[in-house]
Scaffold this active site. Sequence first.
Site, PDB file in Angstrom:
ATOM      1  N   ASP A 187     -33.822 -25.117  13.258  1.00  0.00           N
ATOM      2  CA  ASP A 187     -34.964 -24.202  13.323  1.00  0.00           C
ATOM      3  C   ASP A 187     -35.757 -24.298  12.021  1.00  0.00           C
ATOM      4  OD1 ASP A 187     -36.601 -22.038  14.240  1.00  0.00           O
ATOM      5  OD2 ASP A 187     -35.486 -20.717  12.887  1.00  0.00           O
ATOM      6  N   LYS A 246     -24.250 -29.109   6.250  1.00  0.00           N
ATOM      7  CA  LYS A 246     -23.953 -28.587   4.910  1.00  0.00           C
ATOM      8  C   LYS A 246     -22.440 -28.651   4.775  1.00  0.00           C
ATOM      9  CE  LYS A 246     -24.965 -26.269   1.081  1.00  0.00           C
ATOM     10  NZ  LYS A 246     -25.748 -26.803  -0.055  1.00  0.00           N
ATOM     11  N   TYR A 279     -26.679 -18.951  16.510  1.00  0.00           N
ATOM     12  CA  TYR A 279     -27.492 -18.379  17.586  1.00  0.00           C
ATOM     13  C   TYR A 279     -26.669 -17.728  18.697  1.00  0.00           C
ATOM     14  CZ  TYR A 279     -31.960 -20.012  15.842  1.00  0.00           C
ATOM     15  OH  TYR A 279     -33.100 -20.175  15.101  1.00  0.00           O
ATOM     16  N   ASP A 283     -30.063 -28.952   2.405  1.00  0.00           N
ATOM     17  CA  ASP A 283     -30.957 -28.640   1.276  1.00  0.00           C
ATOM     18  C   ASP A 283     -31.634 -29.909   0.766  1.00  0.00           C
ATOM     19  OD1 ASP A 283     -28.389 -29.410   0.521  1.00  0.00           O
ATOM     20  OD2 ASP A 283     -28.221 -28.010  -1.160  1.00  0.00           O
ATOM     21  N   ASP A 308     -39.770 -26.265  11.196  1.00  0.00           N
ATOM     22  CA  ASP A 308     -40.993 -25.630  10.677  1.00  0.00           C
ATOM     23  C   ASP A 308     -41.508 -26.441   9.491  1.00  0.00           C
ATOM     24  OD1 ASP A 308     -41.054 -23.485  12.520  1.00  0.00           O
ATOM     25  OD2 ASP A 308     -41.642 -22.061  10.948  1.00  0.00           O
TER      26      ASP A 308
END
Length: 362
Positions: free
Chosen positions: A246, A189, A138, A222, A250
């Site tokens: 982010d 990750k 970001y 993941d 969701d």
Amino acid sequence: MTTPLKLAVIPGDGTGQEVTDQALRILDAVAPGHGISVDATRFGYGGEHYLRTGEVITDEQVDELRGFDAIMLGAVGHPDVKPGVLEKGLLLKLRFQLDQYINLRPVKLYPGVDTPLAGKTPEDIDFVCVRENTEDLYCGNGGRARVGTAQEISTQEMIATRFGVERCVRYAFELAKTRPRKHLTLVHKTNVLTHCGGTWFDTFSEIAAGYPDVETGYHHVDACCMYMATKPEAYDVIVVPNMFGDIITDLGAAVAGGMGIAASGNLNPDRSANSVSMFEPVHGSSPDIAGQNKANPLAAIDSLAMLLRETGRVKTEDVLIRAGDAVATAVQAVTPKFTGKRLDRSGYGTDEIGAMVLDALG
Ligand code: NAD
Ligand code: IPM
Ligand code: MN
């Protein structure tokens, strides 16, 4: 004696305005009973303002917001404005310049709300995502050159600083410590992003040593998506960098019944750098349903509950915390009315749901 609450309100675009109206309606109802006098100032920043003036928000206008106890934001995003202009120019500018380094996003299945996960109950879906809110992809480092040619090149760099990671991870441990399960999962990750992942993993491990009561875990992002859909009960508190945060929030919103209920806070817990925290629903300006009285305002109203509680903590004002609790309780009293309906396309109007919460407040 009354407790003043100086509030900056940025309704923004589309459904952001509609849901903010409902949240303010609830605030007007709940404040007097708790001895809170609300002094709200509306700011018209957003798509229309940009199209009219060519400006999103200036540095001076951001500084003006530091004088408030809290900011309530609807959402930004306008069909006539290029993607990124308002999102980066307003929302991210506020998060960064006001150093709101924690993005707090609870994922909680409320009574009566349908989850798309078969067989899962409110006991199974009750966790909080602590998303780092000032670093990572970001930051916008990078650029684009030779645009439109066969030699075009673009880069966008992921950034993790020890300082930024540490303050976020520490906040997450402190939060986990206060919850009954006391469990914290780091999501990253590290099997591919060995540089930034290394900073996160090492910092997390070091800080964990100071919290022997908190049980810790690590999931690759993941796998986290898979577990969130198959065994959400694995999670109590998650700490996660900005971009992955982010995405998984969701998914979290969907798991808890939809965007219509997902609340969030952009916090500067210590009010460093003369800062102020900002509260907003996770959802955007939803141009597909804007102006149709279809948006569910519960996410905005629950964000108001978080605003009151968090501002109460910073100002050490119990009345604000109690008012926040009252709003949160009213939201949960209303959700059984959604049994057998979709939360986001329930058939109830935006104002009708606002009235239901008002009723529940008594
Ligand atoms: P969105 O969250 O606005 O909408 C996604 C889908 O969820 C849409 O079908 C919408 O109708 C539905 N939805 C969202 N909130 C709802 C609610 N309260 N009640 C019922 N249904 C709801 O995301 P998007 O469509 O990807 O983005 C639209 C615009 O909003 C874009 O410009 C985007 O950049 C911006 N955006 C802003 C914020 C923010 O200001 N915090 C967050 C996300 C997206
Ligand atoms: C969110 C939004 C924002 C983000 C966008 C609009 C900048 O998606 O609040 O989740 O990516 O953080
Ligand atoms: Mn998002």
